[in-house]
Design an enzyme around this catalytic site. Structure first.
Site, mmCIF file in Angstrom:
data_model
loop_
_atom_site.group_PDB
_atom_site.id
_atom_site.type_symbol
_atom_site.label_atom_id
_atom_site.label_comp_id
_atom_site.label_asym_id
_atom_site.label_seq_id
_atom_site.Cartn_x
_atom_site.Cartn_y
_atom_site.Cartn_z
ATOM 1 C CB ILE A 14 24.387 7.045 -8.716
ATOM 2 C CG1 ILE A 14 25.276 6.461 -9.836
ATOM 3 C CG2 ILE A 14 25.183 7.862 -7.736
ATOM 4 C CD1 ILE A 14 25.843 7.715 -10.735
ATOM 5 C CG HIS A 15 22.733 3.413 -3.430
ATOM 6 N ND1 HIS A 15 23.554 3.256 -2.202
ATOM 7 C CD2 HIS A 15 23.120 2.438 -4.446
ATOM 8 C CE1 HIS A 15 24.312 2.361 -2.358
ATOM 9 N NE2 HIS A 15 24.032 1.771 -3.607
#
Length: 85
Positions: A14-15
């Protein structure tokens, strides 16, 4: 209350981009959203909070929803996660 577990498949975890999209998605509903990983829980109050989980490929994240449209929000989040992460 509704919830689901999701194992991250994206190599980047999850960037910033998906965190921003998840935050925008959460604003479309009236329920509160929390995400938890390895005993750490964050509320969806901002992009940095979401990224603070440090969810990487292979990590399982539990999303929980509480409020008037929790089931609809849960379904929308699950669809987003499956399509993007």
């Amino acid at each position: 209350m509704a919830s689901f577990d999701y194992t991250i498949k994206d190599v980047h975890g999850i960037h910033a981009r998906p965190a921003t999209e998840l935050f925008k998605l959460s604003k479309q509903f009236g329920s509160s959203v929390k995400a938890a990983k390895d005993g750490k829980e964050v509320a969806f109050k901002g992009v940095m909070g979401i990224m603070a989980l440090g969810a990487k490929q292979g990590d399982t994240v539990t999303f929980s929803f509480d409020g008037p449209d929790a089931d609809a929000e849960c379904a929308a989040f699950k669809e987003f996660m499956e399509a993007n992460l």
